[in-house]
Design an enzyme around this catalytic site. Structure first.
Site, mmCIF file in Angstrom:
data_model
loop_
_atom_site.group_PDB
_atom_site.id
_atom_site.type_symbol
_atom_site.label_atom_id
_atom_site.label_comp_id
_atom_site.label_asym_id
_atom_site.label_seq_id
_atom_site.Cartn_x
_atom_site.Cartn_y
_atom_site.Cartn_z
ATOM 1 N N TRP A 231 0.861 -1.182 0.000
ATOM 2 C CA TRP A 231 0.000 0.000 0.000
ATOM 3 C C TRP A 231 0.895 1.228 0.000
ATOM 4 O O TRP A 231 1.888 1.282 0.722
ATOM 5 C CB TRP A 231 -0.889 -0.023 1.242
ATOM 6 C CG TRP A 231 -2.009 0.964 1.182
ATOM 7 C CD1 TRP A 231 -2.056 2.172 1.801
ATOM 8 C CD2 TRP A 231 -3.241 0.826 0.479
ATOM 9 N NE1 TRP A 231 -3.231 2.802 1.530
ATOM 10 C CE2 TRP A 231 -3.993 1.988 0.708
ATOM 11 C CE3 TRP A 231 -3.781 -0.165 -0.329
ATOM 12 C CZ2 TRP A 231 -5.252 2.195 0.173
ATOM 13 C CZ3 TRP A 231 -5.032 0.030 -0.868
ATOM 14 C CH2 TRP A 231 -5.758 1.199 -0.616
ATOM 15 N N GLU B 186 -0.831 -5.286 8.805
ATOM 16 C CA GLU B 186 -0.348 -6.663 8.698
ATOM 17 C C GLU B 186 1.128 -6.835 9.060
ATOM 18 O O GLU B 186 1.618 -7.965 9.157
ATOM 19 C CB GLU B 186 -0.601 -7.194 7.284
ATOM 20 C CG GLU B 186 -2.060 -7.407 6.950
ATOM 21 C CD GLU B 186 -2.832 -6.126 6.627
ATOM 22 O OE1 GLU B 186 -4.046 -6.096 6.901
ATOM 23 O OE2 GLU B 186 -2.226 -5.150 6.120
ATOM 24 N N VAL C 107 1.035 5.359 6.090
ATOM 25 C CA VAL C 107 -0.403 5.530 6.265
ATOM 26 C C VAL C 107 -0.688 7.019 6.096
ATOM 27 O O VAL C 107 -0.169 7.842 6.844
ATOM 28 C CB VAL C 107 -0.870 5.039 7.655
ATOM 29 C CG1 VAL C 107 -2.380 5.090 7.755
ATOM 30 C CG2 VAL C 107 -0.354 3.626 7.936
ATOM 31 N N HIS D 224 -10.405 5.451 10.005
ATOM 32 C CA HIS D 224 -9.585 4.292 9.662
ATOM 33 C C HIS D 224 -8.098 4.569 9.910
ATOM 34 O O HIS D 224 -7.364 3.719 10.420
ATOM 35 C CB HIS D 224 -9.837 3.915 8.194
ATOM 36 C CG HIS D 224 -9.050 2.739 7.715
ATOM 37 N ND1 HIS D 224 -9.367 1.453 8.067
ATOM 38 C CD2 HIS D 224 -7.961 2.660 6.906
ATOM 39 C CE1 HIS D 224 -8.507 0.619 7.499
ATOM 40 N NE2 HIS D 224 -7.645 1.335 6.783
#
Length: 160
Positions: A29, A62, A87, A94
């Site tokens: 990501w 994860e 992030v 979230h």
């Protein structure tokens, strides 16, 4: 007084064992940011001739699982792990849950595993802040994570 990136990545005089081995756990990501963090991390590890392996996970949440699972299952135990993620805050809570989860997970690993787990996860509000931390005005957090791993491996080896 602010600390420069050069000070944070200074590894002068660090002595680590010849066959030192690090596992980098990185997210897919936000790969456009992670690839830059990873390149900086690998640059420092290669300068010190540290062997490494890269594991990919989907997202930052994860990372703790991958670290724990690798340590439990691998026959060749690493001397350190480096967690790399990014992030970026969105419009929902979230962001808060993911940041808290990965931070607590990595902290827990640091107190339960016999090897350091370095926190190289960017938690930023926008892309500009990520850019500032991947070679911009706030240094290169990938390089800093690798330098921290070297410091912690040297510390760990000096205590044994």
């Amino acid at each position: 007084m602010a600390v420069s990136n050069e000070q944070l990545t200074d590894t002068t005089g660090i002595q680590i064992k010849k066959d030192a081995f690090v596992v980098i756990v990185k997210t897919t990501w936000n790969n456009h940011v992670i690839s830059v963090l990873e390149a900086g991390c690998i640059k420092i590890l290669e300068q010190h001739q540290v062997n490494f392996k890269v594991l990919e996970v989907p997202g930052a949440f994860e990372i703790p699982f991958a670290v724990q699972h690798y340590f439990n299952k691998a026959t060749k135990k690493p001397d350190a792990f480096i967690a790399l993620g990014c992030v970026i805050k969105g419009d929902t809570p979230h962001f808060d849950y993911v940041c808290e989860g990965v931070t607590q997970g990595i902290m827990q690993l640091n107190v339960t595993l016999p090897v350091p787990v370095i926190y190289g996860v960017l938690t930023v509000n926008n892309q500009l802040q990520a850019d500032e931390r991947t070679g911009g005005i706030h240094g290169h957090k990938g390089e800093e994570a690798a330098a921290a791993a070297l410091h912690m491996m040297a510390l760990s080896q000096s205590i044994i």
